[in-house]
Design an enzyme around this catalytic site. Structure first.
Site, PDB file in Angstrom:
ATOM      1  N   THR A   1      -4.023   6.280   2.075  1.00 39.08           N
ATOM      2  CA  THR A   1      -4.021   7.856   2.515  1.00 39.08           C
ATOM      3  C   THR A   1      -4.988   8.441   1.463  1.00 39.08           C
ATOM      4  O   THR A   1      -4.565   9.511   1.073  1.00 39.08           O
ATOM      5  CB  THR A   1      -2.968   8.387   3.073  1.00 39.08           C
ATOM      6  OG1 THR A   1      -2.007   7.493   3.715  1.00 39.08           O
ATOM      7  CG2 THR A   1      -3.072   9.539   3.858  1.00 39.08           C
TER       8      THR A   1
ATOM      9  N   GLU B   1       0.931  -1.295   0.079  1.00 37.75           N
ATOM     10  CA  GLU B   1       0.000   0.106   0.081  1.00 37.75           C
ATOM     11  C   GLU B   1       0.769   1.129   0.017  1.00 37.75           C
ATOM     12  O   GLU B   1       1.499   1.638   0.910  1.00 37.75           O
ATOM     13  CB  GLU B   1      -0.925  -0.013   1.443  1.00 37.75           C
ATOM     14  CG  GLU B   1      -1.901   1.126   1.343  1.00 37.75           C
ATOM     15  CD  GLU B   1      -2.456   1.392   2.722  1.00 37.75           C
ATOM     16  OE1 GLU B   1      -3.106   0.149   3.202  1.00 37.75           O
ATOM     17  OE2 GLU B   1      -2.737   2.475   3.207  1.00 37.75           O
TER      18      GLU B   1
ATOM     19  N   LYS C   1     -11.207  -0.916   6.757  1.00 34.61           N
ATOM     20  CA  LYS C   1     -10.273  -0.652   7.247  1.00 34.61           C
ATOM     21  C   LYS C   1     -10.522  -0.393   8.588  1.00 34.61           C
ATOM     22  O   LYS C   1     -11.562   0.441   8.919  1.00 34.61           O
ATOM     23  CB  LYS C   1      -9.333   0.656   6.685  1.00 34.61           C
ATOM     24  CG  LYS C   1      -8.033   1.101   7.377  1.00 34.61           C
ATOM     25  CD  LYS C   1      -7.213   1.781   6.613  1.00 34.61           C
ATOM     26  CE  LYS C   1      -6.064   2.459   7.390  1.00 34.61           C
ATOM     27  NZ  LYS C   1      -4.980   2.541   6.751  1.00 34.61           N
TER      28      LYS C   1
ATOM     29  N   ARG D   1       1.368  10.152   1.343  1.00 31.85           N
ATOM     30  CA  ARG D   1       2.073  10.887   2.400  1.00 31.85           C
ATOM     31  C   ARG D   1       3.269  11.463   1.933  1.00 31.85           C
ATOM     32  O   ARG D   1       4.169  12.177   2.318  1.00 31.85           O
ATOM     33  CB  ARG D   1       2.203  10.127   3.484  1.00 31.85           C
ATOM     34  CG  ARG D   1       1.028   9.618   4.231  1.00 31.85           C
ATOM     35  CD  ARG D   1       1.347   9.185   5.537  1.00 31.85           C
ATOM     36  NE  ARG D   1      -0.024   7.835   5.957  1.00 31.85           N
ATOM     37  CZ  ARG D   1      -0.071   7.249   6.763  1.00 31.85           C
ATOM     38  NH1 ARG D   1       1.180   7.144   7.487  1.00 31.85           N
ATOM     39  NH2 ARG D   1      -1.015   6.498   7.009  1.00 31.85           N
TER      40      ARG D   1
HETATM   41  C1  3PG Z   1      -1.408   3.573   8.360  1.00 32.06           C
HETATM   42  O1  3PG Z   1      -0.683   4.249   7.703  1.00 32.06           O
HETATM   43  O2  3PG Z   1      -2.408   2.895   7.973  1.00 32.06           O
HETATM   44  C2  3PG Z   1      -0.848   3.634   9.744  1.00 32.06           C
HETATM   45  O3  3PG Z   1      -0.408   4.575  10.056  1.00 32.06           O
HETATM   46  C3  3PG Z   1       0.172   2.523   9.709  1.00 32.06           C
HETATM   47  O4  3PG Z   1       0.575   2.375  11.243  1.00 32.06           O
HETATM   48  P1  3PG Z   1       1.767   1.939  11.782  1.00 32.06           P
HETATM   49  O5  3PG Z   1       2.878   2.475  11.460  1.00 32.06           O
HETATM   50  O6  3PG Z   1       1.661   1.553  13.367  1.00 32.06           O
HETATM   51  O7  3PG Z   1       2.099   0.574  11.030  1.00 32.06           O
END
Ligand code: 3PG
Length: 221
Positions: free
Chosen positions: A70, A42, A130, A46
């Site tokens: 995101t 994924e 999700k 960002r």
């Molecule tokens: C995401 O992007 O879905 C989460 O921020 C990932 O979280 P993690 O860094 O705790 O794995």
């Protein structure tokens, strides 16, 4: 992707969530994940390199299933679908983003963590959601409790999941797959530490317990 998105997620059990700063590193990352037996990623929006990274991965690593994460607004959804993303992921439920994905015929996993949010998404036809931020939202007890009334819903928990808790999450039948950044942290991608990424991907890919089944498959479109 000929299989349903849920079937694909259940098959792999884990989705590396990544931030790619330089699209030139995307191919090395993608090849490492494929070589490790975890051919799914994924790519989060960002960083400015997200669209180009998705485009390159689709062009150069055909074995890889490429999601876009995101996805907060319709223009990001358009960018991701134009770049060839196989599926989209958003932390919440945004009707405009959902509409964009549906118009493009691309699967999307919207986020929901409360009964009301789940019902809203369910009413719109979504049964793969999700669950973010997973640990902060109540963790395994919360997702297990939600699976009680919402028997047709599967979840993709993300946020706070680590290698030592992954097996417990995956033992919950309603959990289709877990997402997480620990497999391919931003700095490791940027520095080209693909062997370390492949080692973590290999360990994660072997975590799913055999014969975990839940409910039915949905194309999520
Ligand atoms: C995401 O992007 O879905 C989460 O921020 C990932 O979280 P993690 O860094 O705790 O794995």
């Amino acid at each position: 992707m000929s299989e349903s998105l849920e079937a694909v997620l259940r098959h792999h059990g884990v989705v590396p969530v990544v931030e790619i700063v330089d699209a030139a590193t995307a191919i090395g990352l993608g090849r490492a994940l494929v070589a490790a037996g975890l051919p799914i990623v994924e790519v989060t929006y960002r960083t400015d390199a997200a669209e180009e990274s998705i485009r390159r991965l689709r062009a150069e690593v055909p074995e890889l299933i490429v999601g876009a994460g995101t996805v907060l607004d319709p223009s990001t959804a358009r960018s991701a679908t134009a770049a060839g993303a196989h599926f989209l992921v958003s932390p919440g439920y945004n009707p405009a983003v959902v509409a964009e994905a549906r118009d493009a015929g691309v699967g999307i996993v919207p986020g929901a963590v409360t009964p009301s949010e789940i019902e809203r998404a369910r009413e719109a036809g979504f049964t793969l959601l999700k669950f973010f931020p997973a640990t902060a939202s109540g963790g395994i007890p919360m997702v297990s409790a939600l699976a009680g009334p919402y028997r047709d819903v599967s979840f993709m928990p993300t946020g706070g999941i680590r290698p030592d808790t992954l097996a417990d999450w995956l033992a919950v039948p309603a959990v289709a797959a877990c997402g997480g950044t620990w497999i391919a942290p931003r700095d490791d991608i940027a520095a080209g530490r693909f062997d370390e990424i492949a080692d973590r991907a290999r360990a994660a890919a072997g975590t799913r317990l055999p014969a975990t089944t839940h409910n039915s498959d949905h194309s999520q479109r």
